[in-house]
Motif scaffolding. Structure first.
Motif, short mmCIF file in Angstrom:
data_model
loop_
_atom_site.label_atom_id
_atom_site.label_comp_id
_atom_site.label_asym_id
_atom_site.label_seq_id
_atom_site.Cartn_x
_atom_site.Cartn_y
_atom_site.Cartn_z
N PHE A 25 45.50 54.06 -13.47
CA PHE A 25 46.27 53.48 -14.59
C PHE A 25 46.96 52.15 -14.08
CE2 PHE A 25 46.45 57.95 -16.34
CZ PHE A 25 45.29 57.79 -16.94
N ALA A 26 47.58 52.09 -12.78
CA ALA A 26 47.84 50.88 -12.34
C ALA A 26 46.90 49.92 -12.30
CB ALA A 26 48.65 51.10 -10.98
N ARG A 27 45.83 50.11 -11.89
CA ARG A 27 44.56 49.01 -11.94
C ARG A 27 44.44 48.70 -13.33
NH1 ARG A 27 42.25 52.84 -8.46
NH2 ARG A 27 40.43 53.01 -10.06
N ILE B 48 52.44 61.77 -14.75
CA ILE B 48 51.45 60.77 -13.98
C ILE B 48 51.82 59.35 -13.86
CG2 ILE B 48 49.00 59.99 -14.16
CD1 ILE B 48 49.17 62.81 -13.53
N ALA B 49 52.08 58.78 -15.20
CA ALA B 49 52.67 57.32 -15.12
C ALA B 49 53.38 57.07 -16.19
CB ALA B 49 51.41 56.38 -14.71
N ASP C 259 54.64 46.03 -20.86
CA ASP C 259 54.19 46.77 -19.70
C ASP C 259 55.24 47.85 -18.94
OD1 ASP C 259 51.50 46.60 -20.03
OD2 ASP C 259 51.40 45.38 -18.57
N ALA C 260 55.41 48.67 -18.55
CA ALA C 260 56.35 49.32 -18.02
C ALA C 260 56.02 50.43 -17.08
CB ALA C 260 57.47 50.09 -19.21
N ARG D 118 56.07 55.05 -23.43
CA ARG D 118 55.17 55.68 -23.49
C ARG D 118 54.24 55.99 -22.32
NH1 ARG D 118 54.02 56.26 -29.20
NH2 ARG D 118 54.73 54.46 -30.20
N GLY D 119 53.78 57.28 -21.82
CA GLY D 119 53.06 57.34 -20.78
C GLY D 119 52.15 58.41 -20.89
N VAL D 120 51.94 58.94 -19.72
CA VAL D 120 50.74 60.12 -19.38
C VAL D 120 51.08 61.25 -18.53
CG1 VAL D 120 48.20 60.55 -18.59
CG2 VAL D 120 48.84 58.14 -19.42
N MET D 121 50.97 62.39 -18.84
CA MET D 121 51.25 63.51 -18.23
C MET D 121 49.94 64.56 -18.15
SD MET D 121 55.09 64.49 -19.75
CE MET D 121 55.59 65.32 -18.06
#
Length: 335
Positions: free
Chosen positions: A284-286, A127-128, A304-305, A264-267
């Motif tokens: 998540f960008a917002r 996802i991000a 932030d990455a 770290r991220g989201v799937m």
């Protein structure tokens, strides 16, 4: 026979060079805007409370709620076991659920490569990517180890001395301390690494004097350090962090030319709809532009990455190639 490594871990950056932006296909902006979750989103931390995944999940859920970014809540759910493998197996069985997400980091690459999960990043939808963190080494407040050099000297003298971590053997925390030990001139296999089901369990074991030190994510350690029962003796960032961890010396400051980054991220499940995927990556960008997020990430020492779904997917493929080599050097590659 395992041969001493010639400093292959001198700079183990888990962040690749910036990727070219990739456009998402198959879904128009209008369609993506039409889709929204119709019930609470199950946001899974694949470990016990208190670790890096748990910290990420709860921090993001709190910011989304505080900033009113979604009409539905993001419900934090802990599913520990197997360094993430238990949660991944459950998520893989629910592969079309648009209302399910999970926090991820290098173990999604490392655990399958080490042969302890049959599910890899290829079995899920990126996802991000959200942030990057660093590894930190903690000891009890009354520990005789004042520096990371003291700890490495003790390990060399007594290979049975144990260092705990919240990820599986051959996964992120193990790799981080093994790489630091190699830079200190030790054989990585000299580190008696003890795996726990999350950083919180590792911290409890340290305070109970079952291990001599713990390595984990810097962000997740902030609360434990504020309690005064633990001390941090090294952080793997290139320079000192800001905020609550500003007083923690880096490995470099102590004579070890070593850094280690933790992304770290989201799937989501593999067959999540394209509309849901686009909704979440934009959400998540917002989120990352809000004051609440900026304040929380600064306090936790996160950088932030952000990457969108396509960029994050390409990054994960790069990570798999990189860590196949790393685990091969440690004699831990199974796949």
């Amino acid at each position: 026979m395992f041969q001493p490594l010639r400093k292959p871990f001198k700079h183990w950056s888990l962040l690749a060079l910036p990727l070219a932006a990739m456009a998402l296909g198959g879904t128009s902006a209008a369609q993506a805007q039409d889709w929204q979750p119709t019930r609470a989103v199950e946001y899974i931390a694949p470990a016990n409370p208190g670790g890096g995944w748990d910290t990420l999940v709860r921090t993001m859920a709190n910011v989304i709620r505080a900033e009113k970014l979604s009409e539905q809540s993001f419900a934090a759910i802990n599913i520990p076991g197997g360094g993430g493998a238990v949660a991944w197996a459950q998520i893989a069985r629910d592969d079309k659920n648009d209302n399910k997400l999970f926090a991820t980091s290098p173990p999604i690459i490392l655990v399958p490569l080490a042969g302890t999960s049959r599910f890899s990043h290829k079995d899920f939808t990126p996802i991000a990517r959200i942030s990057t963190d660093y590894s930190i080494v903690l000891v009890r407040a009354d520990s005789p180890y004042q520096t990371i050099g003291d700890l490495f000297a003790a390990i060399e003298a007594n290979p049975g001395l144990s260092v705990g971590g919240g990820s599986a053997a051959g996964s992120m925390d193990h790799i981080a301390i093994a790489g630091a030990a190699a830079e200190a001139g030790l054989e990585p296999r000299q580190v008696n690494y003890i795996a726990f089901s999350g950083g919180g369990e590792a911290m409890i074991s340290l305070m109970g004097k079952h291990v001599e030190a713990v390595i984990g994510g810097a962000g997740e350690s902030v609360g434990q350090l504020q309690g005064g029962e633990l001390r941090a003796i090294a952080v793997s960032s290139p320079e000192r962090l800001t905020g609550a961890l500003a007083d923690v010396p880096t490995f470099k400051e102590q004579g070890y030319d070593y850094t280690f980054d933790i992304w770290r991220g989201v799937m989501a499940p593999k067959h999540i709809s394209a509309e849901a995927r686009t909704y979440y990556e934009k959400l998540f960008a917002r989120m990352m532009e809000t004051d609440s997020w900026k304040q929380a990430s600064t306090q936790l020492g996160w950088l932030d990455a952000y990457q969108n779904s396509a960029e994050f997917g390409a990054f994960l493929d790069q990570q798999q190639a990189q860590f196949s080599s790393v685990l091969g050097d440690l004699g831990l590659l199974k796949r």
